[in-house]
Design an enzyme around this catalytic site. Structure first.
Site, short mmCIF file in Angstrom:
data_model
loop_
_atom_site.label_atom_id
_atom_site.label_comp_id
_atom_site.label_asym_id
_atom_site.label_seq_id
_atom_site.Cartn_x
_atom_site.Cartn_y
_atom_site.Cartn_z
N ILE A 304 -22.86 -20.05 32.42
CA ILE A 304 -21.49 -20.45 32.16
C ILE A 304 -21.48 -21.07 30.76
CG2 ILE A 304 -20.72 -20.70 34.54
CD1 ILE A 304 -21.20 -23.63 34.43
N ASP A 305 -20.34 -21.01 30.13
CA ASP A 305 -20.22 -21.38 28.73
C ASP A 305 -20.62 -22.83 28.48
OD1 ASP A 305 -19.56 -20.76 26.13
OD2 ASP A 305 -17.50 -21.47 26.33
#
Length: 537
Positions: A304-305
């Site tokens: 995830i970012d």
């Protein structure tokens, strides 16, 4: 057998599998007097070797396509992982060994296994060289005349890699592979036959590539079956940052990734210990004694970012990694995000769908008993990104009015359920299709007054996930589940987070996890304590 759903551009995954039925009871002859024996009767030794032929790509290509993923333990697992968030995955051109089927059974007792070298390694299988040596015809069928001359191969005198190719032809298909596994210290050489079917420690050594094998010698395949993740944490006693564990068992875990931390550190990125992968050995417990194919370090199976917080799935065993990566690739892992967007986001009737229609799209809507929530409609965005299908199901949850510098002086909280996972899909769909970019998203907020709302980063949290259990749904795992389900369910009920593990009507065992939103989502600094939000309609 082609892994990962086939070939993708510039990538070929080739696997060769050693099947259970290759092995025979002790003493039974196979072809030219080669005897194979499992070191314990109930274990199905099934190793898969994979070769990654990935060519180098730009960071953006890696983000948008199916990403290979490497674990930096002694095996170096490369898997096919799709990802929708930032960060470039490292690649490798080496052969990589994975256990493709679950070998842990409920009757497995490692006390019955011969101990390997060094401690914590156990012998899983072994084969004996025929008393009369290998037949010259067998040697000639496997090796060229030049190789036979160069390696000085004779029926009663061959190298360890050559013997591996003759004894385990389905696994060690090339000398390169046999040498590599030998150098990884996974092969043991027992000089002479076994006494009372037992290995004699003074005759057992870690095999070397240059060792020669004689008639009656035993070659054994060993694996690490005990592990302590603290060994991977180097000399540091404390984790580099706080990383809460939301769910954990012997096979996988779910952690709550903080905002501002990357999952993997790209080479040359100077992130040091400030990555999720570096922190995991400090907070994840090793599997119990007897669980095989344990990763040297727990490894995330997706990204995830950096600016996104929330739930991240982590594998603890190699088979679990294979299953979990497959789930993410096939979109069987159902994720829910919550975001704050800048503006009064509209919910047009022509893009409205019912709860039932949303479920048919393959997203997880929630608890069937929540009647009021299920009455509400959803919105669907079906707009391609870079000529790839991209679908997001969403709805507004709350609105905040009277917010200075916000579009129309309004902020909206939305619930997002991605059906696909393209590069920055949620951020781009909200900004480009919904015309309401994420609050604080400097990449897509368009500048202007929105720049004054960037102080706390962008507001996106992966706060819910539903995922099938990677072990308890396997044939071996079903019997184990029956024994442990009461304890597993109680462990979840005692957890401070909203976590549960259940066997549902379709027979699948699933894990549900939900976390509270970060405190910044309260928007106290922007809207004030007395400005109560209005509920979505």
């Amino acid at each position: 057998q082609i892994m990962g759903g086939g070939f993708s551009q510039n990538r070929a995954f080739i696997s060769l599998k050693l099947n259970k039925n290759q092995y025979r009871p002790s003493g039974q002859r196979i072809e030219e007097g080669i005897n194979h024996k499992l070191s314990y009767s109930s274990l199905n030794l099934a190793n898969t070797f994979m070769m990654d032929e990935t060519t180098s790509k730009s960071e953006k290509q890696e983000e948008e396509e199916e990403l290979p993923f490497i674990d930096d333990d002694d095996v170096g697992d490369i898997l096919n992982v799709e990802e929708e968030e930032d960060g470039a995955a490292p690649t490798s051109n080496t052969y990589n060994e994975l256990t493709s089927t679950f070998t842990t059974e409920d009757s497995l007792d490692i006390d019955t296994l011969p101990k390997g070298i060094p401690d914590k390694f156990y012998i899983l299988s072994h084969a004996s060289v025929p008393n009369g040596g290998f037949s010259m015809s067998d040697i000639q069928n496997v090796f060229s005349s030049a190789e036979i001359e160069r390696l000085k191969l004779q029926p009663e005198n061959v190298t360890v890699p050559a013997a591996l190719m003759l004894l385990f032809p389905e696994v060690f298909t090339t000398q390169t592979r046999a040498r590599k596994e030998t150098r990884k210290r996974k092969i043991l050489l027992h000089q002479g036959t076994l006494t009372d079917d037992k290995f004699e420690r003074d005759k057992l050594n870690v095999a070397k590539v240059g060792d020669r094998v004689a008639p009656g010698d035993i070659l054994a395949v060993q694996a690490r079956m005990e592990h302590n993740y603290s060994e991977s944490a180097n000399h540091n006693k404390d984790p580099p940052f706080h990383l809460p564990v939301v769910y954990e068992d012997d096979y996988f875990a779910i952690v709550n990734k903080p905002e501002g931390i990357i999952v993997f550190g790209p080479k040359g990125g100077n992130y040091g210990r400030m990555t999720i992968k570096s922190c995991l050995p400090y907070v994840i417990s090793p599997p119990k004694l007897g669980v095989v194919s344990v990763l040297r370090r727990p490894s995330p199976v997706h990204r995830i970012d950096k600016g996104t917080s929330g739930l991240l799935v982590v594998a603890k065993t190699k088979p679990a990694m294979v299953e979990l990566c497959k789930m993410f690739k096939e979109r069987k892992a159902k994720k829910t995000y919550t975001a704050i967007v800048n503006g009064d986001i509209l919910e047009p009737k022509d893009t409205s769908i019912s709860t039932e229609e949303a479920e048919k799209l393959g997203v997880c809507i929630g608890d069937a008993t929540d009647v009021e929530s299920r009455k509400r409609s959803w919105q669907v965005i079906d707009n391609d990104l870079e000529d790839q299908n991209a679908v997001t199901v969403w709805r507004r949850v709350k609105q905040y009015t009277g917010v200075a510098n916000a579009r129309n002086n309004t902020l909206s909280m939305v619930e997002l359920k991605p059906k696909t996972g393209r590069y920055h899909q949620l951020r781009r769909h909200m900004a480009w299709t919904g015309n309401c970019p994420l609050l604080g998203d400097k990449t897509y907020d368009g500048g202007g007054p929105a720049r004054l709302l960037r102080d706390n980063g962008f507001y996106l949290c992966s706060n819910k996930i539903v995922i099938e259990h990677p072990f308890y749904n396997s044939p071996q795992g079903r019997s184990m589940w029956e024994k442990v389900k009461a304890d597993e369910m109680k462990k979840c009920s005692d957890h401070k987070e909203n976590v549960r593990i259940v066997e549902e009507s379709d027979g699948k065992v699933r894990v549900y996890a939900e976390i509270d939103l970060p405190s910044k989502f309260e928007l106290t600094e922007l809207v004030g304590e007395n400005n109560k939000p209005s509920a979505g309609v």
